[in-house]
Design an enzyme around this catalytic site. Structure first.
Site, PDB file in Angstrom:
ATOM      1  N   GLU A  97       0.856  -1.095   0.103  1.00 40.69           N
ATOM      2  CA  GLU A  97       0.095   0.162   0.062  1.00 40.69           C
ATOM      3  C   GLU A  97       0.826   1.252  -0.048  1.00 40.69           C
ATOM      4  OE1 GLU A  97      -2.531   0.714   3.115  1.00 40.69           O
ATOM      5  OE2 GLU A  97      -3.750   1.905   2.349  1.00 40.69           O
ATOM      6  N   ASP A  98       2.085   1.338   0.691  1.00 42.43           N
ATOM      7  CA  ASP A  98       2.505   2.488   1.058  1.00 42.43           C
ATOM      8  C   ASP A  98       4.049   2.597   0.237  1.00 42.43           C
ATOM      9  OD1 ASP A  98       0.575   3.191   2.709  1.00 42.43           O
ATOM     10  OD2 ASP A  98       1.673   2.478   4.443  1.00 42.43           O
TER      11      ASP A  98
END
Ligand code: MN
Length: 745
Positions: A97-98
């Site tokens: 996600e990051d």
């Protein structure tokens, strides 16, 4: 406040050592699950990858970001008892996600299992990271992912737990959002999975941010009363310990207070003062039993304790013979302490205790020690719950099944979350939004399905209130709502309505007296009130306006005033007994449509629709009627005074159509009459004569019954309309010996 180059170097070195320390701690926790060098290699690969990918990131607290994935993996291993795969997923849970790491990279490096779980975790994050609160519909997405692999939700719980533990660094609005979500979704989820320790911690942490002052107050009070509590516990358990030791048990005794959150619930939601609950706690006796002796040992201890203290018979719970669906096993009794206080005692074995605290985790541990059946059973049950609940609402419901919740969470169409009391109806919810929305509420859409105003809402429901400018609060709404606010609003509206009707009634009353040729005397008023058994003038006028007191009765009052013989007295008594259906009429139903032209008109327009007259109330032209759209039988016409009308109108408001008679049709309608009177010779004859000769009405049936000098007659007649029928009723009332004539439904 800049730092010198040297300071930065020192700091970076400190952080590097701290990361390493945390990682070693993690390895220690996961060690029992490591079966091969390959396992260790994979964990190390995940750790190095996470370090690399998050290396330039920091948390809100300023700490290196990698602290967080390591902590999540640590919770997975230590507090949830999960194995290698979950630890890897904990380490990598935020990478896709990051950072620039892709799912394909993860699959290539760690295989399908890890990839699937990371995919699930990334999706869940997407749902929760929206700025608005999570909606029931979005929660469904989580559930769909969840049923693939339980580990997705367990790692997510670990992630949430660590975020809650470090929530202090977030902005206030974020704190509130996260804490509320935790309370609403994650704590019940943890409970459903049997993770009591985590559930309690999540609740307490949430409260700390949602209600900081109350949280601190309770925490301080608990601290202050700690000594008293501990003294009580030790004197209570002393004789138990002695007995158990004498009988050769290996055991441990724990005395535990309620959690801050559960105390808060009692104080705020139930209005119980802290002083009454702080010392309510459970004493837990944990036995070191061999698997084959578990049950009998628990019952032996039960017997020892109930020999020492008197048990409360209705508070015995046997979760050993019947474990709860989340795997919980324990024997509960409540006994009276020497100081007269009830104390709950929980008897269980070390295995049962671990399951109750750590749920899933403990099951895995025991799976390895040969209790596979029980574990498989439990996992199957959890899966069943998850798989059988296709929609999010049901799932939330089943999470909350054994929580005994006193409150439910309802979503508005825009996804706003509202907290309401359990038992709340759609009507309560309407009043909760605004009193005017309540007053005009005709129903609601719950999760896009039409429901009546009396519909009981359930946690997670998304509710849209439907209103109509023509709607008005009704007396029976008071039975539908449970909140004080709604009840007060309805009462106010009804009082206002009654006052308006009574003003009309005053005029009607005075006109009636003029017709009777009676001059209205203010001094009569008290006797009139007494006679009609009404508390005040407003009630009198209201009853006159709504037909609760008829012309005939007013006439009767003045007659009674003149002759108070036993004969009249008796007559009154009997008359009072006959039911006064008319009292149920509301103003709306009373606004009589004076002009009558064609036939029955349904709805607002003049389009002719097919209809049937309902057999429950046999409406005839002239009656106030309404149409009800049935599922199989077209539109059915009911009288507004029909016993079923209230129920139909309140439950199926959206299926009600307006209907009114216009011109009388020359068909005859069947109507029933009830005649009460004195059993005099020839009275039946006199009645039938009037009906058939004088009024030329066809009788279908007639039956008379006499008892103790009184008769009761039921007559079925064919009439054209209400005028015709009322005419007949008036004529029959004139017959000597007849006391009252009423229409039957
Ligand atoms: Mn995270």
């Amino acid at each position: 406040m800049g730092m010198s180059h040297e300071e930065l170097v020192i700091n970076a070195e400190k952080e590097r050592l701290e990361i390493l320390r945390k990682y070693k701690q993690l390895l220690k926790a996961v060690e029992p699950h490591i079966k091969s060098r390959d396992d260790l290699k994979k964990i190390h690969k995940a750790y190095e990858l996470a370090c690399e990918k998050h290396k330039d990131m920091r948390r809100k607290s300023g700490e290196p970001y990698i602290y967080h994935p390591i902590a999540v993996a640590q919770i997975c291993a230590q507090e949830l008892g999960l194995g290698v795969t979950s630890v890897i997923c904990g380490l990598l849970h935020d990478t896709v996600e990051d950072t620039d790491l892709t799912l394909d990279d993860v699959r290539e490096l760690f295989g399908d299992d890890v990839c699937k779980i990371i995919d699930g975790l990334t999706k869940i994050s997407g749902v929760f990271d929206q700025s608005q609160s999570i909606q029931a519909e979005n929660f469904r997405k989580i559930i769909l992912t969840l049923s693939d692999d339980l580990r997705v939700i367990l790692v997510k719980l670990a992630d949430r737990l660590h975020n809650m533990r470090t929530l202090e660094h977030m902005r206030r609005d974020k704190q509130l959002k996260i804490a509320n979500e935790t309370l609403y979704l994650f704590a019940p989820l943890a409970h459903r999975l049997g993770l009591y320790a985590i559930k309690t911690e999540l609740e307490d942490l949430s409260l700390k941010y949602v209600e900081p002052e109350k949280y601190t107050e309770i925490a301080n009070k608990l601290e202050k009363t700690k000594e008293v509590r501990e003294r009580f516990i030790s004197s209570f358990i002393h004789p138990i310990k002695k007995q158990l030791a004498e009988q050769g048990f290996e055991f441990e005794v724990k005395g535990r207070t309620k959690s801050i959150y559960s105390i808060y619930n009692k104080i705020v939601k139930k209005g119980v003062p802290f002083e009454e609950i702080y010392d309510i706690f459970a004493i837990r006796i944990i036995l070191d039993s061999r698997p084959e002796n578990e049950k009998s040992d628990c019952w032996r201890v039960y017997s020892i304790i109930t020999d020492l203290y008197k048990p409360k018979p209705d508070r015995m719970r046997d979760w050993i013979s019947f474990p709860r669906s989340n795997g919980y096993e324990s024997l509960h009794i409540t006994v009276m302490s020497p100081s007269g206080k009830w104390v709950e005692v929980q008897i269980r074995t070390a295995r049962m205790d671990e399951i109750s605290e750590r749920g899933y985790a403990a099951h895995w541990k025991y799976k390895e020690s040969g209790m596979e059946n029980a574990v498989d059973d439990w996992i199957r049950r959890i899966r069943e719950i998850l798989e059988n609940n296709e929609n999010a609402v049901d799932l939330v419901e089943s999470f909350k099944l054994d929580l005994d919740t006193e409150e439910i969470f309802i979503f508005t169409p825009k996804g706003e979350l509202r907290t309401l009391k359990s038992g709340t109806t759609a009507l309560d919810f309407a009043y909760d939004i605004h009193s005017e929305i309540g007053n005009t509420c005709i129903g609601a859409k719950v999760n896009n399905k039409l429901v009546p105003i009396s519909y009981k809402l359930r946690s997670g429901d998304q509710v849209e209130v439907l209103t109509s400018s023509k709607q008005k609060p009704k007396e029976d709404w008071l039975k539908i709502v449970i909140s004080t606010k709604a009840r007060e609003k309805i009462k106010t509206a009804l009082r206002e309505e009654k006052r308006r009707v009574a003003m009309d009634g005053k005029e009607v009353f005075e006109r009636k007296l003029r017709h009777l040729g009676v001059t209205f005397n203010e001094q009569d008023i008290n006797r009139i009130l007494h006679y009609f058994k009404v508390p005040d003038v407003q009630d009198l006028y209201y009853k006159v306006a709504t037909g609760g007191i008829s012309n005939f009765e007013i006439k009767q009052f003045y007659k009674d005033e003149n002759s108070r013989s036993w004969y009249q007295y008796l007559a009154n008594k009997i008359r009072r007994k006959t039911p006064e259906k008319k009292e149920e009429k509301t103003l709306e139903e009373l606004i009589k449509d004076a002009k009558r032209d064609d036939s029955l008109v349904i709805g607002d327009n003049t389009v002719k629709l097919d209809y049937k007259l309902s057999s429950c109330c046999n409406p005839i032209p002239g009656d106030e009627v309404f149409g009800f759209v049935t599922v199989n039988d077209g539109i059915k016409i009911h009288k507004t005074t029909c016993p079923n009308a209230m129920q139909l109108m309140s439950n199926y408001a959206y299926r009600i159509v307006k209907a009114r008679w216009t011109n009388r049709e020359s068909i005859a309608f069947l109507a029933g009459l009830r005649v009460d009177g004195f059993d005099e010779v020839g009275i039946v004859n006199r009645i039938t004569k009037i009906i058939s000769n004088q009024l030329k009405v066809n009788m279908r049936s007639i039956s008379f019954e006499t008892k103790d000098g009184l008769f009761e007659g039921n007559i079925m007649v064919f009439v054209q309309d209400t005028n015709h029928l009322n005419d007949m009723i008036a004529k029959l009332r004139e017959v000597p010996g007849v006391i009252n004539v009423t229409r039957l439904n």
